[in-house]
Motif scaffolding. Structure first.
Motif, PDB file in Angstrom:
ATOM      1  N   LEU A 143      45.007  44.862  29.961  1.00  0.00           N
ATOM      2  CA  LEU A 143      43.931  44.830  28.959  1.00  0.00           C
ATOM      3  C   LEU A 143      43.362  43.427  28.786  1.00  0.00           C
ATOM      4  O   LEU A 143      42.402  43.240  28.030  1.00  0.00           O
ATOM      5  CB  LEU A 143      44.451  45.337  27.611  1.00  0.00           C
ATOM      6  CG  LEU A 143      44.817  46.820  27.542  1.00  0.00           C
ATOM      7  CD1 LEU A 143      45.426  47.158  26.186  1.00  0.00           C
ATOM      8  CD2 LEU A 143      43.590  47.694  27.816  1.00  0.00           C
ATOM      9  N   LEU A 144      43.957  42.460  29.478  1.00  0.00           N
ATOM     10  CA  LEU A 144      43.458  41.084  29.418  1.00  0.00           C
ATOM     11  C   LEU A 144      42.635  40.776  30.664  1.00  0.00           C
ATOM     12  O   LEU A 144      43.076  41.037  31.788  1.00  0.00           O
ATOM     13  CB  LEU A 144      44.623  40.090  29.336  1.00  0.00           C
ATOM     14  CG  LEU A 144      45.479  40.088  28.072  1.00  0.00           C
ATOM     15  CD1 LEU A 144      46.533  38.995  28.174  1.00  0.00           C
ATOM     16  CD2 LEU A 144      44.615  39.889  26.826  1.00  0.00           C
ATOM     17  N   THR A 145      41.469  40.214  30.475  1.00  0.00           N
ATOM     18  CA  THR A 145      40.696  39.768  31.628  1.00  0.00           C
ATOM     19  C   THR A 145      41.404  38.597  32.296  1.00  0.00           C
ATOM     20  O   THR A 145      42.228  37.910  31.675  1.00  0.00           O
ATOM     21  CB  THR A 145      39.285  39.322  31.202  1.00  0.00           C
ATOM     22  OG1 THR A 145      39.412  38.195  30.320  1.00  0.00           O
ATOM     23  CG2 THR A 145      38.538  40.446  30.499  1.00  0.00           C
ATOM     24  N   ASP A 146      41.074  38.368  33.555  1.00  0.00           N
ATOM     25  CA  ASP A 146      41.678  37.237  34.253  1.00  0.00           C
ATOM     26  C   ASP A 146      41.373  35.924  33.532  1.00  0.00           C
ATOM     27  O   ASP A 146      42.208  35.021  33.483  1.00  0.00           O
ATOM     28  CB  ASP A 146      41.158  37.171  35.696  1.00  0.00           C
ATOM     29  CG  ASP A 146      41.724  38.285  36.563  1.00  0.00           C
ATOM     30  OD1 ASP A 146      42.630  39.014  36.095  1.00  0.00           O
ATOM     31  OD2 ASP A 146      41.251  38.446  37.708  1.00  0.00           O
ATOM     32  N   ARG A 172      35.809  45.567  34.507  1.00  0.00           N
ATOM     33  CA  ARG A 172      36.940  46.336  35.019  1.00  0.00           C
ATOM     34  C   ARG A 172      37.885  46.727  33.889  1.00  0.00           C
ATOM     35  O   ARG A 172      38.407  47.854  33.873  1.00  0.00           O
ATOM     36  CB  ARG A 172      37.690  45.535  36.082  1.00  0.00           C
ATOM     37  CG  ARG A 172      38.814  46.326  36.728  1.00  0.00           C
ATOM     38  CD  ARG A 172      39.448  45.587  37.884  1.00  0.00           C
ATOM     39  NE  ARG A 172      40.565  46.316  38.444  1.00  0.00           N
ATOM     40  CZ  ARG A 172      41.336  45.888  39.435  1.00  0.00           C
ATOM     41  NH1 ARG A 172      41.088  44.707  39.984  1.00  0.00           N
ATOM     42  NH2 ARG A 172      42.332  46.612  39.885  1.00  0.00           N
ATOM     43  N   VAL A 173      38.105  45.820  32.952  1.00  0.00           N
ATOM     44  CA  VAL A 173      38.924  46.170  31.787  1.00  0.00           C
ATOM     45  C   VAL A 173      38.248  47.282  30.988  1.00  0.00           C
ATOM     46  O   VAL A 173      38.899  48.227  30.522  1.00  0.00           O
ATOM     47  CB  VAL A 173      39.174  44.937  30.899  1.00  0.00           C
ATOM     48  CG1 VAL A 173      39.897  45.345  29.610  1.00  0.00           C
ATOM     49  CG2 VAL A 173      40.005  43.889  31.653  1.00  0.00           C
ATOM     50  N   ALA A 174      36.939  47.203  30.851  1.00  0.00           N
ATOM     51  CA  ALA A 174      36.194  48.244  30.138  1.00  0.00           C
ATOM     52  C   ALA A 174      36.349  49.593  30.835  1.00  0.00           C
ATOM     53  O   ALA A 174      36.454  50.639  30.174  1.00  0.00           O
ATOM     54  CB  ALA A 174      34.720  47.866  30.033  1.00  0.00           C
ATOM     55  N   ASP A 175      36.379  49.591  32.167  1.00  0.00           N
ATOM     56  CA  ASP A 175      36.576  50.840  32.912  1.00  0.00           C
ATOM     57  C   ASP A 175      37.973  51.411  32.662  1.00  0.00           C
ATOM     58  O   ASP A 175      38.137  52.631  32.526  1.00  0.00           O
ATOM     59  CB  ASP A 175      36.383  50.589  34.412  1.00  0.00           C
ATOM     60  CG  ASP A 175      34.938  50.258  34.780  1.00  0.00           C
ATOM     61  OD1 ASP A 175      34.044  50.535  33.971  1.00  0.00           O
ATOM     62  OD2 ASP A 175      34.731  49.711  35.889  1.00  0.00           O
ATOM     63  N   THR A 176      38.956  50.532  32.603  1.00  0.00           N
ATOM     64  CA  THR A 176      40.321  50.975  32.299  1.00  0.00           C
ATOM     65  C   THR A 176      40.376  51.582  30.903  1.00  0.00           C
ATOM     66  O   THR A 176      41.003  52.631  30.692  1.00  0.00           O
ATOM     67  CB  THR A 176      41.305  49.794  32.390  1.00  0.00           C
ATOM     68  OG1 THR A 176      41.306  49.291  33.730  1.00  0.00           O
ATOM     69  CG2 THR A 176      42.714  50.216  32.007  1.00  0.00           C
ATOM     70  N   SER A 227      43.329  43.943  20.070  1.00  0.00           N
ATOM     71  CA  SER A 227      42.376  42.827  20.067  1.00  0.00           C
ATOM     72  C   SER A 227      41.871  42.406  21.445  1.00  0.00           C
ATOM     73  O   SER A 227      41.311  41.324  21.586  1.00  0.00           O
ATOM     74  CB  SER A 227      43.018  41.613  19.376  1.00  0.00           C
ATOM     75  OG  SER A 227      43.501  41.933  18.102  1.00  0.00           O
ATOM     76  N   TYR A 228      42.056  43.240  22.460  1.00  0.00           N
ATOM     77  CA  TYR A 228      41.663  42.848  23.818  1.00  0.00           C
ATOM     78  C   TYR A 228      40.173  42.521  23.911  1.00  0.00           C
ATOM     79  O   TYR A 228      39.767  41.655  24.689  1.00  0.00           O
ATOM     80  CB  TYR A 228      42.015  43.968  24.813  1.00  0.00           C
ATOM     81  CG  TYR A 228      41.108  45.166  24.685  1.00  0.00           C
ATOM     82  CD1 TYR A 228      39.971  45.302  25.486  1.00  0.00           C
ATOM     83  CD2 TYR A 228      41.343  46.141  23.713  1.00  0.00           C
ATOM     84  CE1 TYR A 228      39.116  46.383  25.326  1.00  0.00           C
ATOM     85  CE2 TYR A 228      40.500  47.208  23.552  1.00  0.00           C
ATOM     86  CZ  TYR A 228      39.388  47.328  24.365  1.00  0.00           C
ATOM     87  OH  TYR A 228      38.530  48.379  24.198  1.00  0.00           O
ATOM     88  N   GLN A 229      39.338  43.216  23.121  1.00  0.00           N
ATOM     89  CA  GLN A 229      37.889  42.973  23.211  1.00  0.00           C
ATOM     90  C   GLN A 229      37.537  41.571  22.763  1.00  0.00           C
ATOM     91  O   GLN A 229      36.768  40.868  23.423  1.00  0.00           O
ATOM     92  CB  GLN A 229      37.119  44.010  22.389  1.00  0.00           C
ATOM     93  CG  GLN A 229      36.978  45.360  23.086  1.00  0.00           C
ATOM     94  CD  GLN A 229      36.085  46.309  22.317  1.00  0.00           C
ATOM     95  OE1 GLN A 229      36.316  46.582  21.144  1.00  0.00           O
ATOM     96  NE2 GLN A 229      35.056  46.820  22.974  1.00  0.00           N
ATOM     97  N   SER A 230      38.089  41.142  21.645  1.00  0.00           N
ATOM     98  CA  SER A 230      37.782  39.802  21.150  1.00  0.00           C
ATOM     99  C   SER A 230      38.464  38.726  21.991  1.00  0.00           C
ATOM    100  O   SER A 230      37.919  37.630  22.170  1.00  0.00           O
ATOM    101  CB  SER A 230      38.208  39.669  19.681  1.00  0.00           C
ATOM    102  OG  SER A 230      39.597  39.913  19.529  1.00  0.00           O
ATOM    103  N   PRO A 237      32.715  50.678  24.428  1.00  0.00           N
ATOM    104  CA  PRO A 237      33.430  51.273  23.296  1.00  0.00           C
ATOM    105  C   PRO A 237      34.862  50.771  23.212  1.00  0.00           C
ATOM    106  O   PRO A 237      35.479  50.443  24.230  1.00  0.00           O
ATOM    107  CB  PRO A 237      33.401  52.776  23.626  1.00  0.00           C
ATOM    108  CG  PRO A 237      32.251  52.940  24.565  1.00  0.00           C
ATOM    109  CD  PRO A 237      32.196  51.687  25.373  1.00  0.00           C
ATOM    110  N   ALA A 238      35.383  50.726  22.005  1.00  0.00           N
ATOM    111  CA  ALA A 238      36.750  50.246  21.792  1.00  0.00           C
ATOM    112  C   ALA A 238      37.767  51.263  22.272  1.00  0.00           C
ATOM    113  O   ALA A 238      37.480  52.460  22.404  1.00  0.00           O
ATOM    114  CB  ALA A 238      36.962  49.948  20.314  1.00  0.00           C
TER     115      ALA A 238
END
Length: 416
Positions: A143-146, A172-176, A227-230, A237-238
């Motif tokens: 859930l963390l970007t590189d 890619r995280v958003a796709d997951t 909090s992965y988005q922030s 979408p969350a």
């Protein structure tokens, strides 16, 4: 006069508004009272058994479990605190066994890592065909970007270090996340596979961690979940999977001492583990307040050898983990035949839930996922077989008499 007209119009508008509200409320009540969910009738022959733990010599082994205690109480059934979405309902009837009635033959398909949107889609499509549910144990670093990897620090490791990497780009995280949301909506379960996947050879690994370090892993996992988005500026979408949905886990490489990580599970509201190993097929047991769904040590009919019923362990037994895509069809058949043997033995024996351990990895030419998918398609449609999640099995157990669970727990292990 103008004031009287305005006052009359206001009263009329208020009356109309009240009528609209009443109509909406009535519609919602009717919709809820008539809502249904698909159910699969479960039945089958009767038999029982118990267990003796055993390890494996591959890198996906478990430390020997602490002495297992039989269930002292049935798991609590979920509280009825309001309407539950149909997708969250069990895909089979939850009812108490009648005297002499056999339990359903549960099969629990579970996938470690669970960070591939493509694999979620593939197995969700297969499951839909046979009304199956399955469980994915999510690795938190996916859930963390590189770019945001330094937000994670594994116990005893430098910030931004992970044996399995991170989630890639924000898209890619958003796709997951989208795949996880779809999985939850379809009724599949998400658990935790912790974060950095530090195993033997990447010391300090889970086998050496203290309770405080396991707590740190879970604290970080739940932080990433919320909090992965922030943290990584991820669009879209969350994630709809919340901490309340996470009730179980499998430790990386099946490592860890129960006396160390079980207290961390309890502290985070988890109810089950599926990391310890048993000799043969056994029913879940309550250990130190945690329900243990053992990974079974089973025989491979094609070779006569035995190993833990997990794709990685099959690979080690087949060719010591060599990447050999040409042998993929042979490996797939070997694993599929082992699954079939396990089911046949359970149906003739103690009916213990089959715990099928897998990954979303394309190891050795994607030799293993096709075996799990084919077994799902052919086994989950059989009469008396229920392919569901850990949480739903626990819900079924919670509906049984404690004496019945004690009998199942005390029954000897079934060996395929």
């Amino acid at each position: 006069m103008g004031a009287e007209v305005r006052d009359k119009a206001g009263r009329q508008a208020a009356l109309v508004g009240l009528c609209v509200v009443l109509v909406v409320i009535f519609a919602v009540v009717v919709q809820h009272s008539t809502g249904k969910h698909d159910e699969q009738v479960a039945a089958g022959p009767s038999s029982t058994s118990g267990a003796a733990p055993s390890g494996d010599d591959s890198s996906e082994t478990s430390s020997a479990p602490a002495a297992s205690s039989p269930p002292t109480s049935a798991p609590s059934a979920p509280s009825s605190g309001g309407p539950t979405p149909d997708a969250a309902q069990p895909n089979f009837p939850i009812s108490k066994l009648a005297p002499g009635q056999a339990p359903p033959q549960f099969i629990i398909f579970s996938f470690d890592g669970a960070g591939s949107a493509q694999k979620w889609t593939t197995f969700s499509a297969a499951a839909k065909k046979v009304d199956a549910r399955f469980t994915g144990f999510l690795t938190g670093t996916y859930l963390l970007t590189d770019a945001a990897k330094s937000a994670y620090q594994g116990p005893g490791h430098a910030p931004g270090t992970s044996s399995v990497g991170f989630g890639g780009t924000p898209q890619r995280v958003a796709d997951t996340v989208a795949a996880l949301n779809a999985a939850k909506a379809a009724g599949h379960e998400v658990g935790t596979h912790f974060n950095g996947h530090f195993c033997a050879g990447a010391a300090p690994s889970g086998k050496d961690w203290t309770t405080a370090q396991w707590n740190s892993e879970l604290d970080q996992f739940f932080t990433f979940l919320a909090s992965y988005q922030s943290i990584g500026s991820v669009p879209g979408p969350a994630l709809t999977v919340t901490a309340a949905d996470i009730k179980g886990e499998r430790t990386p490489c099946l490592e860890g001492k129960p006396e160390m990580f079980f207290p961390a599970l309890l502290a985070h509201g988890l109810t089950y583990d599926t990391s310890l190993v048993s000799s043969g097929l056994v029913w879940p047991k309550l250990i130190q307040g945690i329900w243990e769904f053992y990974m079974p040590y089973v025989r491979i009919p094609a070779s006569g050898k035995s190993t833990i019923a997990m794709d990685y362990n099959f690979w080690i037994r087949f060719n010591n983990g060599a990447d050999d895509p040409a042998s993929a069809p042979q490996i797939t058949q070997m694993v599929l035949d082992t699954y079939r043997s396990m089911l046949q033995a359970a149906l003739a024996g103690n009916h213990a839930p089959l715990v099928i351990g897998n990954h979303f990895n394309d190891w050795s030419g994607n030799a293993f996922n096709p075996a799990a998918e084919q077994f799902m398609l052919e086994a989950c449609g059989k009469q008396g077989v229920v392919c569901t999640t850990y949480q739903h099995v626990l819900e079924w157990m919670g509906a049984q008499d404690p004496a019945v669970l004690q009998t199942l727990s005390d029954s000897p292990a079934t060996v395929n």
